[in-house]
Structure formats: C-alpha cells, structure tokens
Design a protein around this motif. Structure first.
Motif, short mmCIF file in Angstrom:
data_model
loop_
_atom_site.label_atom_id
_atom_site.label_comp_id
_atom_site.label_asym_id
_atom_site.label_seq_id
_atom_site.Cartn_x
_atom_site.Cartn_y
_atom_site.Cartn_z
N ARG A 160 4.02 14.08 -61.93
CA ARG A 160 3.51 13.66 -60.62
C ARG A 160 3.90 14.67 -59.55
NH1 ARG A 160 4.45 11.75 -55.90
NH2 ARG A 160 6.69 11.88 -56.11
N LYS A 161 5.14 15.16 -59.58
CA LYS A 161 5.60 16.14 -58.60
C LYS A 161 4.84 17.46 -58.75
CE LYS A 161 10.28 14.33 -58.19
NZ LYS A 161 11.70 14.58 -58.50
N VAL A 162 4.59 17.88 -59.99
CA VAL A 162 3.84 19.12 -60.22
C VAL A 162 2.42 18.97 -59.66
CG1 VAL A 162 2.76 20.53 -62.01
CG2 VAL A 162 5.18 19.92 -62.21
N LYS A 163 1.78 17.85 -59.94
CA LYS A 163 0.42 17.62 -59.43
C LYS A 163 0.41 17.64 -57.91
CE LYS A 163 -1.12 14.93 -63.41
NZ LYS A 163 -1.51 13.59 -63.88
N ALA B 184 2.57 19.23 -55.90
CA ALA B 184 2.80 20.61 -55.48
C ALA B 184 1.54 21.45 -55.65
CB ALA B 184 3.97 21.22 -56.26
N GLN B 185 0.83 21.26 -56.75
CA GLN B 185 -0.41 22.00 -56.96
C GLN B 185 -1.46 21.61 -55.93
OE1 GLN B 185 -1.25 21.19 -61.13
NE2 GLN B 185 -0.27 23.10 -61.74
N TYR B 186 -1.56 20.32 -55.62
CA TYR B 186 -2.53 19.84 -54.65
C TYR B 186 -2.26 20.46 -53.27
CZ TYR B 186 -5.70 16.96 -52.00
OH TYR B 186 -6.73 16.56 -51.18
N VAL B 187 -1.01 20.42 -52.84
CA VAL B 187 -0.65 20.95 -51.53
C VAL B 187 -0.93 22.45 -51.47
CG1 VAL B 187 1.30 21.39 -49.96
CG2 VAL B 187 0.97 19.12 -50.98
N ARG B 188 -0.68 23.16 -52.56
CA ARG B 188 -0.97 24.61 -52.58
C ARG B 188 -2.47 24.85 -52.43
NH1 ARG B 188 1.40 29.59 -54.63
NH2 ARG B 188 -0.21 30.94 -55.50
N GLU B 189 -3.27 24.03 -53.09
CA GLU B 189 -4.73 24.19 -53.03
C GLU B 189 -5.34 23.65 -51.73
OE1 GLU B 189 -6.22 22.33 -56.58
OE2 GLU B 189 -4.95 23.60 -57.86
N HIS B 190 -4.63 22.78 -51.04
CA HIS B 190 -5.09 22.15 -49.80
C HIS B 190 -3.99 22.29 -48.74
CE1 HIS B 190 -7.15 20.12 -53.17
NE2 HIS B 190 -8.21 20.20 -52.38
N PRO B 191 -3.82 23.48 -48.18
CA PRO B 191 -2.66 23.75 -47.33
C PRO B 191 -2.61 22.92 -46.03
CG PRO B 191 -4.17 25.61 -47.33
CD PRO B 191 -4.66 24.65 -48.36
#
Length: 187
Positions: A150-153, A155-162
C-alpha cells in the motif's frame, strides 16, 4: 535519522539470488522502484515470517516494477544455507544481500553498533535512488507486506501525480487530495 528524501549512499555487496552469488550495488537500485528490507539475523524467529510474507507477495511487487532486497549482517553463504534448509526461506526469489561488514546497514542508519545486527528497517526507494518511505520497528514487531505494498502504491501515485497527496488508509483507486488553501481547516 533524517533519511527521507535523501539519496541512497554508494555500496557494493554480495547477495544470494536464485541459486547464485551475485554482486549488488546502489546502482542496481536506480532506474526502478526498490524496497530494501533489513532484518536482524538468519535462522531466527520473526525474520523468516517477514521474509516469507514478502516472498508470498513478491509477484505483486514485481507487477508494480519494484525489486525487493532483503539485507542482514549475515554472509551470503549463510543466506544460501538458510534458503536450502527452511521451507519458508526456500520460496524466496528476490536477492538476499549479505552485509557482514555492516556497510549497507550503516548507510541506512539501522546498524545496532556493538551488536553487529540490523534493526527491522524498511526503505522504499524511487527510481532516482531517493528514499520516499521508511519504517523502523522494534525487535519483536514483525512487518506486513500488504501494508508495504500500500505504501509503495501511494509513493508511486504521488510521484506520477505531483499535485496530489494520498490521505490516511488510501488504497489504489480511491480519491486523493489536491492541497490548496480551500482545504485548510475543512478536512
């Protein structure tokens, strides 16, 4: 311990991976997402439950483009022996880094000086080699691979949607927040 948003330090180590000994360095963690998962020692109690949980969820981490690296201050030879003698550890297909000098463990600030063991430290590292999440737990507190996913997802989401952030208990597909003055005091 202010490692969030810092770049990982250089290291080189030997890992046991899929029946072979391989060299792993900080450069191997770049260009993709990585989880570096420290644990105190092979042939112990909580550690195999955590590593087995990661093995059971490894395909999902791989689907997300994440490589798992487990690390203890044992040698790569000890990792091989443990892999060959434990059913739980035998199912691991991610690299198991041996860190007998403590270089990697010190780099992530989880070495128990005087004991030569690692704390239970988990680090989520982005493709630029920057630490985006970390967790340190006490000796007797095991970690949960589903929560790590869940944390990885997130972190990936925030990186893709700054311009968006993930609220508490956010799960993939749920609403996020867009920080603004309009939200202040309204959540």
């Amino acid at each position: 311990m202010a490692l969030i948003n810092t770049e990982i330090k250089p290291f080189t180590a030997t890992a046991f991976h899929n029946g072979s000994f391989v060299e792993v360095s900080d450069q191997d963690l770049r260009g993709k997402w990585a989880v570096v998962f420290f644990y105190p020692a092979d042939f112990t109690f909580v550690c195999p439950t955590e590593l087995g949980d990661l093995a059971d969820n490894y395909a999902e981490f791989q689907r997300l483009g994440v490589e798992i690296y487990s690390v203890s201050t044992d040698t790569h030879f000890t990792h091989k022996a443990w892999h060959e003698t434990s059913d739980t550890i035998g199912k691991i297909t991610y690299p198991m880094i041996g860190d007998p000098t403590g270089e990697v463990t010190r780099n992530f600030d989880v070495l128990r000086e005087g004991q030569g063991l690692a704390d239970r430290g988990t680090f989520v590292i982005d493709p630029d080699g920057v630490i985006q999440a970390m967790e340190i737990t006490a000796e007797g507190v095991g970690r949960n691979a589903a929560e790590l996913l869940r944390k990885v997802k997130a972190a990936q989401y925030v990186r893709e949607h700054p311009n968006e952030v993930c609220p508490a208990k956010w799960e993939e597909g749920e609403d996020t927040l867009t920080p603004s003055l309009d939200l202040v005091g309204k959540i």
